[in-house]
Design a protein around this motif. Structure first.
Motif, PDB file in Angstrom:
ATOM      1  N   TYR A   1      12.565 -18.405 -39.154  1.00  0.00           N
ATOM      2  CA  TYR A   1      12.697 -18.642 -37.709  1.00  0.00           C
ATOM      3  C   TYR A   1      13.733 -19.893 -37.607  1.00  0.00           C
ATOM      4  CZ  TYR A   1       9.054 -16.093 -35.970  1.00  0.00           C
ATOM      5  OH  TYR A   1       8.058 -14.810 -35.610  1.00  0.00           O
TER       6      TYR A   1
ATOM      7  N   GLU B   1      14.869 -14.699 -37.023  1.00  0.00           N
ATOM      8  CA  GLU B   1      14.331 -14.464 -35.777  1.00  0.00           C
ATOM      9  C   GLU B   1      14.948 -15.985 -35.154  1.00  0.00           C
ATOM     10  OE1 GLU B   1      12.031 -12.515 -33.940  1.00  0.00           O
ATOM     11  OE2 GLU B   1      12.556 -11.235 -35.492  1.00  0.00           O
TER      12      GLU B   1
ATOM     13  N   VAL C   1      14.330 -18.743 -31.925  1.00  0.00           N
ATOM     14  CA  VAL C   1      13.399 -19.262 -31.033  1.00  0.00           C
ATOM     15  C   VAL C   1      14.115 -20.579 -30.270  1.00  0.00           C
ATOM     16  CG1 VAL C   1      11.280 -18.331 -32.075  1.00  0.00           C
ATOM     17  CG2 VAL C   1      12.317 -20.437 -32.979  1.00  0.00           C
TER      18      VAL C   1
ATOM     19  N   PHE D   1       9.945 -24.487 -31.845  1.00  0.00           N
ATOM     20  CA  PHE D   1       8.946 -24.122 -32.880  1.00  0.00           C
ATOM     21  C   PHE D   1       7.486 -24.547 -32.285  1.00  0.00           C
ATOM     22  CE2 PHE D   1      12.079 -24.915 -36.408  1.00  0.00           C
ATOM     23  CZ  PHE D   1      12.455 -23.288 -36.537  1.00  0.00           C
TER      24      PHE D   1
ATOM     25  N   VAL E   1       5.788 -28.724 -37.347  1.00  0.00           N
ATOM     26  CA  VAL E   1       5.928 -27.256 -37.201  1.00  0.00           C
ATOM     27  C   VAL E   1       4.689 -26.437 -37.674  1.00  0.00           C
ATOM     28  CG1 VAL E   1       7.441 -25.204 -37.693  1.00  0.00           C
ATOM     29  CG2 VAL E   1       8.402 -27.433 -37.692  1.00  0.00           C
TER      30      VAL E   1
ATOM     31  N   LYS F   1       3.617 -23.566 -39.064  1.00  0.00           N
ATOM     32  CA  LYS F   1       3.876 -22.183 -39.754  1.00  0.00           C
ATOM     33  C   LYS F   1       2.941 -21.155 -39.797  1.00  0.00           C
ATOM     34  CE  LYS F   1       7.537 -23.836 -42.633  1.00  0.00           C
ATOM     35  NZ  LYS F   1       8.345 -23.672 -43.895  1.00  0.00           N
TER      36      LYS F   1
ATOM     37  N   ASP G   1       1.381 -20.429 -36.937  1.00  0.00           N
ATOM     38  CA  ASP G   1       1.585 -19.938 -35.805  1.00  0.00           C
ATOM     39  C   ASP G   1       2.844 -18.751 -35.923  1.00  0.00           C
ATOM     40  OD1 ASP G   1      -0.497 -20.671 -34.430  1.00  0.00           O
ATOM     41  OD2 ASP G   1       0.633 -22.394 -33.721  1.00  0.00           O
ATOM     42  N   LEU G   2       3.750 -19.339 -36.662  1.00  0.00           N
ATOM     43  CA  LEU G   2       4.941 -18.534 -36.882  1.00  0.00           C
ATOM     44  C   LEU G   2       4.725 -17.353 -37.789  1.00  0.00           C
ATOM     45  CD1 LEU G   2       7.572 -21.284 -37.476  1.00  0.00           C
ATOM     46  CD2 LEU G   2       7.556 -19.802 -35.536  1.00  0.00           C
ATOM     47  N   ARG G   3       3.872 -17.496 -38.781  1.00  0.00           N
ATOM     48  CA  ARG G   3       3.235 -16.309 -39.468  1.00  0.00           C
ATOM     49  C   ARG G   3       2.590 -15.188 -38.511  1.00  0.00           C
ATOM     50  NH1 ARG G   3       2.767 -20.201 -43.816  1.00  0.00           N
ATOM     51  NH2 ARG G   3       0.413 -20.530 -42.980  1.00  0.00           N
TER      52      ARG G   3
ATOM     53  N   ALA H   1       2.891 -14.936 -35.325  1.00  0.00           N
ATOM     54  CA  ALA H   1       3.660 -14.330 -34.547  1.00  0.00           C
ATOM     55  C   ALA H   1       4.594 -13.107 -35.066  1.00  0.00           C
ATOM     56  CB  ALA H   1       4.851 -15.398 -33.915  1.00  0.00           C
TER      57      ALA H   1
END
Ligand code: OOB
Length: 574
Positions: A509, A545, A547, A550, A558, A560, A562-564, A566
């Motif tokens: 990201y 990706e 964004v 973050f 950050v 991570k 939530d990123l995983r 998403a």
């Protein structure tokens, strides 16, 4: 050799010796003893077909022993000394064993690089360890290691010697020109004679001059999968590693009739020691090197050599299961299949016995030490749903919460461990050691596990910032640092995304600098950029990706998690 090495506290060392775990063996003497006991038996089969040698080689224990001596003498003649570090980056070729046993005998430390490593990793290993020598193939898999070596050498003042296994060494030294000390042979850097053909079995040759390494000395430096910006190095001693071999040999049922197929890169801890090629040599068995892991290459080799045991990472195990189900044959002599390095799904685990007709042995290990195996006689349920239990009765395993408080069986928590073959510190890394080890010497594995009443561990996840790409470990921070070097990148967060084949792949990201937002660089461009910085291919992000910001955790870090979530959701939707 204690530089940079955190020794086992004296009372633990005494306990491990008294319990008979540490028996004062060294790798050099182990090979000597096997050669004396059964010199005529085949130790290593290299079918060839790689750049190091086109044709097949079958080396007996006596021949491997003699070659290790001659290589050791040649390396000494070229100035390699006890305690020197030597980066070894060889494909699955017989020379790997010739070189590492020679180094073990001298007391020089192999640094076990993987064939996939490139300039970023090798340059770091050479400079960080102050390596005196670097051993490579000429060209393998289309990549010219001689060029890599030239580049690294130009920037590593301590690197005195580059040895090339294969015919054309370029500006470096041909590995085959190093051995000396045979009957009537000259010995020195000037000697560039071709190696004499080594005749059949003969009495074991004279020992290498110089003081022999002690069993408590560091034997080699293994690489950590890592979760930090640069890889960490793992010092393993003769005593501790040989104990893990002996334990593995016993639990995996190896003996002098065992034939182990080395499918994964030989230098990795799993195929090296679980029970791996060194365990097989410890047992007096036969190691068959597999140049390539596909069923099309491996199955005919299993059939021809009567292979009884091998070790695979989950994606390869899936590939083999699928091939066998399609009717590809040749694997029938296999008795035990070890699967580890990453979580093997229960669903896949259940297919092993019916499809391949052999016993599955799950292995959950780490180069830092602790190795867990399911036992060959465990009920099928434990074999297919757990990752095994520790080798040693003296492996101390704690499952703890975020405050290091012990949790009961059945609860998921952080795995901490201490024991007779688990390191007490990374090599020359005091700051990392303060984070990676408790004050009383437990290693913080970064794995989240649950313990069953039988003492088996189930790996439930990971707290370390790492992506496990089918057994290949990618440290998020390391890749983020490379991405941050791109002029368009303001911030980077690398996370795992689910993958049906590898288990996980990497997703980067990125938050772009404002001036690049209207015309963002393409994902492929960023991947090319990272690759261009000389990073191993498996570390190049699989997906990129963009964004605007973050997601943040409660305290502003950050998220991570939530990123995983998403990326997993977006993959699910597509
Ligand atoms: C092996 O060693 P490393 O050092 O490349 O990686 C260790 C890490 C573990 O901490 C864990 O996160 C993961 O790899 N891992 C597994 C696993 N085996 C290793 N995660 C889930 N299930 C498993 N069965 O990978 C290694 C070393 C010796 C033997 C086997 C594997």
């Amino acid at each position: 050799m204690t530089d940079g090495f955190t020794p086992y506290p004296a009372e633990f060392a005494e306990r491990y010796r008294a319990a008979g775990y540490w028996r004062g063996e060294t790798f050099g003497r182990m090979l000597r003893e096997r050669a004396a006991a059964h010199g005529e038996r085949i130790a290593v089969v290299d079918p060839g077909g790689h750049s190091v040698a086109a044709g097949e080689r079958r080396w007996t224990y006596a021949e491997l022993d003699r070659r290790a001596d001659r290589m050791a003498a040649g390396l000494l003649a070229r100035g390699i000394r006890a305690g020197d570090r030597v980066v070894v980056q060889l494909p699955n070729a017989a020379e790997f064993f010739e070189v590492v046993f020679a180094l073990f005998r001298i007391g020089a430390l192999p640094v076990f690089a993987l064939p996939a490593h490139r300039y970023a990793e090798i340059g770091y290993f050479c400079s960080f360890t102050g390596a005196a020598a670097y051993v490579v193939p000429a060209v393998e898999g289309g990549f010219d290691y001689r060029e890599l070596a030239s580049r690294v050498r130009a920037e590593s003042p301590g690197l005195r010697l580059v040895l090339v296994a294969g015919e054309d060494p370029g500006e470096h030294v041909r590995l085959a020109d190093v051995p000396c000390g045979g009957p009537g042979a000259s010995c020195g850097p000037g000697s560039s004679r071709r190696p004499e053909p080594v005749p059949g079995p003969e009495p074991v040759s004279e020992p290498v001059p110089g003081p022999e390494p002690e069993p408590g000395d560091v034997a080699f430096l293994q690489l950590s999968g890592g979760s930090t910006g640069v890889p960490k190095l793992i010092p393993r001693t003769h005593d501790d590693y040989i104990y893990s071999l002996r334990g593995s040999v016993e639990l995996c049922g190896l003996d002098a009739d065992s034939v182990y197929l080395c499918v994964l890169p030989a230098a990795h801890n799993f195929p090296l020691s679980s029970p791996g090629s060194l365990g097989t040599l410890y047992a007096g068995g036969r190691v068959v090197l597999c140049p390539q892991p596909s069923p099309e290459t491996a199955f005919p080799l299993i059939e021809r050599e009567g292979v009884t045991v091998t070790g695979l990472v989950p994606p390869l195990a899936l590939l083999w299961l699928d091939a066998a189900e399609r009717g590809v044959r040749g694997y029938e002599s296999l008795e035990v299949l070890l699967v580890g390095g990453a979580k093997f799904s229960t669903e896949a685990a259940r297919r092993v016995r019916p499809v391949l007709g052999c016993t599955l042995q799950q292995v959950f290990g780490m180069a830092e030490g602790l190795v867990n195996y399911t036992r060959l006689d465990d009920p099928e349920d434990l074999i297919t749903t757990t990752q095994g239990r520790p080798i040693s009765p003296d492996d101390e395993v704690r499952v703890v919460d975020d405050q290091d408080r012990d949790l009961p069986d059945g609860a998921t928590g952080h795995l901490l461990t201490r024991g007779p073959y688990t390191i007490r510190g990374y090599w020359n890394a005091p700051e990392h050691n303060a984070n990676s080890f408790t004050a009383d010497g437990f290693y913080r594995t970064g794995d989240l596990v649950r313990r069953t009443p039988s003492g088996h561990l189930v790996v439930e996840g990971r707290a370390k910032d790492q992506i496990n790409r089918g057994g290949e470990k990618v440290a998020a921070e390391e890749i983020e640092n490379h991405l941050l070097a791109h002029p368009a990148v303001h911030d980077a967060a690398v996370v795992s995304m689910p993958d049906p084949y590898l288990g996980e792949r990497t997703c980067a990201y990125l938050v772009l600098r404002p001036e690049y937002r209207e015309h963002p660089p393409k994902g492929v461009e960023l991947k090319r950029f990272v690759r261009g910085r000389g990073l191993a291919d498996y570390k190049v992000p699989d997906r990129v990706e963009f964004v605007e910001t973050f997601p943040a955790t409660g305290i502003g870090k950050v998220s991570k998690k939530d990123l995983r979530a998403a990326i997993a959701a977006s993959l699910n939707a597509s």
